[in-house]
Design a protein around this motif. Structure first.
Motif, PDB file in Angstrom:
ATOM      1  N   ARG A 102       0.827  -1.199   0.000  1.00 46.67           N
ATOM      2  CA  ARG A 102       0.000   0.000   0.000  1.00 46.67           C
ATOM      3  C   ARG A 102       0.866   1.256   0.000  1.00 46.67           C
ATOM      4  O   ARG A 102       1.966   1.252   0.566  1.00 46.67           O
ATOM      5  CB  ARG A 102      -0.903   0.037   1.242  1.00 46.67           C
ATOM      6  CG  ARG A 102      -1.993  -1.011   1.258  1.00 46.67           C
ATOM      7  CD  ARG A 102      -2.780  -0.928   2.557  1.00 46.67           C
ATOM      8  NE  ARG A 102      -3.917  -1.824   2.567  1.00 46.67           N
ATOM      9  CZ  ARG A 102      -5.122  -1.518   2.099  1.00 46.67           C
ATOM     10  NH1 ARG A 102      -5.327  -0.303   1.602  1.00 46.67           N
ATOM     11  NH2 ARG A 102      -6.094  -2.401   2.134  1.00 46.67           N
ATOM     12  N   LYS A 103       0.351   2.318  -0.605  1.00 43.05           N
ATOM     13  CA  LYS A 103       1.079   3.586  -0.547  1.00 43.05           C
ATOM     14  C   LYS A 103       1.099   4.120   0.881  1.00 43.05           C
ATOM     15  O   LYS A 103       2.072   4.736   1.318  1.00 43.05           O
ATOM     16  CB  LYS A 103       0.429   4.595  -1.497  1.00 43.05           C
ATOM     17  CG  LYS A 103       0.659   4.268  -2.966  1.00 43.05           C
ATOM     18  CD  LYS A 103       0.134   5.362  -3.867  1.00 43.05           C
ATOM     19  CE  LYS A 103       0.453   5.038  -5.322  1.00 43.05           C
ATOM     20  NZ  LYS A 103      -0.056   6.081  -6.248  1.00 43.05           N
ATOM     21  N   ASP A 104      -0.002   3.899   1.587  1.00 45.18           N
ATOM     22  CA  ASP A 104      -0.093   4.303   2.989  1.00 45.18           C
ATOM     23  C   ASP A 104      -0.702   3.155   3.782  1.00 45.18           C
ATOM     24  O   ASP A 104      -1.593   2.452   3.294  1.00 45.18           O
ATOM     25  CB  ASP A 104      -0.965   5.552   3.153  1.00 45.18           C
ATOM     26  CG  ASP A 104      -0.393   6.747   2.408  1.00 45.18           C
ATOM     27  OD1 ASP A 104       0.714   7.183   2.770  1.00 45.18           O
ATOM     28  OD2 ASP A 104      -1.049   7.224   1.468  1.00 45.18           O
ATOM     29  N   ALA A 105      -0.214   2.967   4.995  1.00 48.92           N
ATOM     30  CA  ALA A 105      -0.774   1.918   5.846  1.00 48.92           C
ATOM     31  C   ALA A 105      -2.238   2.209   6.159  1.00 48.92           C
ATOM     32  O   ALA A 105      -2.646   3.367   6.249  1.00 48.92           O
ATOM     33  CB  ALA A 105       0.032   1.816   7.138  1.00 48.92           C
ATOM     34  N   LYS A 106      -3.044   1.149   6.301  1.00 50.69           N
ATOM     35  CA  LYS A 106      -4.440   1.332   6.653  1.00 50.69           C
ATOM     36  C   LYS A 106      -4.552   2.014   8.014  1.00 50.69           C
ATOM     37  O   LYS A 106      -3.791   1.737   8.920  1.00 50.69           O
ATOM     38  CB  LYS A 106      -5.153  -0.029   6.704  1.00 50.69           C
ATOM     39  CG  LYS A 106      -5.265  -0.733   5.369  1.00 50.69           C
ATOM     40  CD  LYS A 106      -6.174  -1.951   5.460  1.00 50.69           C
ATOM     41  CE  LYS A 106      -5.653  -2.992   6.418  1.00 50.69           C
ATOM     42  NZ  LYS A 106      -6.495  -4.213   6.440  1.00 50.69           N
ATOM     43  N   GLY A 107      -5.534   2.887   8.140  1.00 55.88           N
ATOM     44  CA  GLY A 107      -5.755   3.567   9.412  1.00 55.88           C
ATOM     45  C   GLY A 107      -6.733   2.836  10.296  1.00 55.88           C
ATOM     46  O   GLY A 107      -7.267   3.396  11.254  1.00 55.88           O
ATOM     47  N   TYR A 108      -6.978   1.569   9.984  1.00 55.49           N
ATOM     48  CA  TYR A 108      -7.946   0.783  10.760  1.00 55.49           C
ATOM     49  C   TYR A 108      -7.496  -0.678  10.734  1.00 55.49           C
ATOM     50  O   TYR A 108      -6.547  -1.041  10.039  1.00 55.49           O
ATOM     51  CB  TYR A 108      -9.350   0.918  10.155  1.00 55.49           C
ATOM     52  CG  TYR A 108      -9.414   0.537   8.694  1.00 55.49           C
ATOM     53  CD1 TYR A 108      -9.665  -0.758   8.285  1.00 55.49           C
ATOM     54  CD2 TYR A 108      -9.181   1.506   7.716  1.00 55.49           C
ATOM     55  CE1 TYR A 108      -9.704  -1.108   6.946  1.00 55.49           C
ATOM     56  CE2 TYR A 108      -9.222   1.173   6.367  1.00 55.49           C
ATOM     57  CZ  TYR A 108      -9.492  -0.125   5.995  1.00 55.49           C
ATOM     58  OH  TYR A 108      -9.519  -0.465   4.667  1.00 55.49           O
ATOM     59  N   GLY A 109      -8.180  -1.508  11.518  1.00 52.36           N
ATOM     60  CA  GLY A 109      -7.849  -2.935  11.538  1.00 52.36           C
ATOM     61  C   GLY A 109      -6.415  -3.173  11.987  1.00 52.36           C
ATOM     62  O   GLY A 109      -5.962  -2.646  13.008  1.00 52.36           O
TER      63      GLY A 109
END
Length: 208
Positions: A102-109
């Motif tokens: 991912r370009k940015d890490a998920k902000g959830y989970g």
């Protein structure tokens, strides 16, 4: 007589088709890097044309088999977003497991940046559709470099604006199915672009 090369035939067909659907455009464009270019390449359009998308995957497959070999890597890693459709399709063709960064890490989970099940110490083949400076690609490589070894990169089109040279500094090789020089040679040979357009793009490629 020149020996028949199926990759040359696929290149010709694909480049002409990309030009027909405006996936290769001439004009004045601002790239993601902020630089101005006389040409623009948008390979995301290919997914809407299954026959030619298949040709693109076949071209990448031939490149991998000729330059790297199936024993030369363990995983295929895509670079979102446009590179994912090519990487996932290529992994299906080559029967290799697929992951993506991912370009940015998920902000959830779990807030993961890497999607998929990567075994530490594996050899990864990164797949991208178009490479220019290589900065976004290098960011993805660095994101999982502590889990991998002997990484390689394949791209469908290399704009020839510094990415291979940059990756050599990290002891990594970028193999391209089509270079921008080949693109403009094909378009000029088929009389799709003028000689002045050919020279303008060639000068830009050399100048950056």
């Amino acid at each position: 007589m020149k020996e028949y090369n199926p990759m040359d035939t696929l290149r010709d067909e694909l480049v002409n088709f990309l030009y027909d659907i405006n996936a290769i455009k001439l004009g004045n464009f601002t790239l993601s890097s902020g630089s101005i270019s006389r040409f623009y390449i948008d390979l995301r359009l290919l997914q809407s044309y299954p026959v030619y998308f298949r040709k693109a995957i076949s071209l990448l497959k031939m490149l991998v088999l000729q330059r790297i070999g199936l024993d030369g890597f363990d995983y295929i890693c895509s670079i979102p977003t446009s590179g994912t459709i090519f990487g996932s399709s290529l992994s299906f063709e080559l029967f290799k497991p697929h992951i993506y960064v991912r370009k940015d890490a998920k902000g959830y989970g779990t807030q993961k940046k890497l999607e998929g099940d990567l075994k530490p110490g594996s050899r990864v083949l990164f797949v991208e559709d178009v490479v220019t400076t290589g900065n976004s690609l290098l960011t993805a490589v660095k994101a999982i470099t502590d889990q991998t070894r002997c990484n390689r990169v394949v791209v469908l089109i290399d704009r020839e604006q510094g990415a291979p040279e940059k990756f050599r500094e990290y002891d990594m090789t970028i193999d391209s199915a089509i270079s921008i020089n080949q693109v403009i040679e094909i378009l000029r040979n088929y009389k799709r672009i003028s000689n002045s357009d050919y020279l303008t793009i060639k000068d830009e490629k050399v100048g950056i």
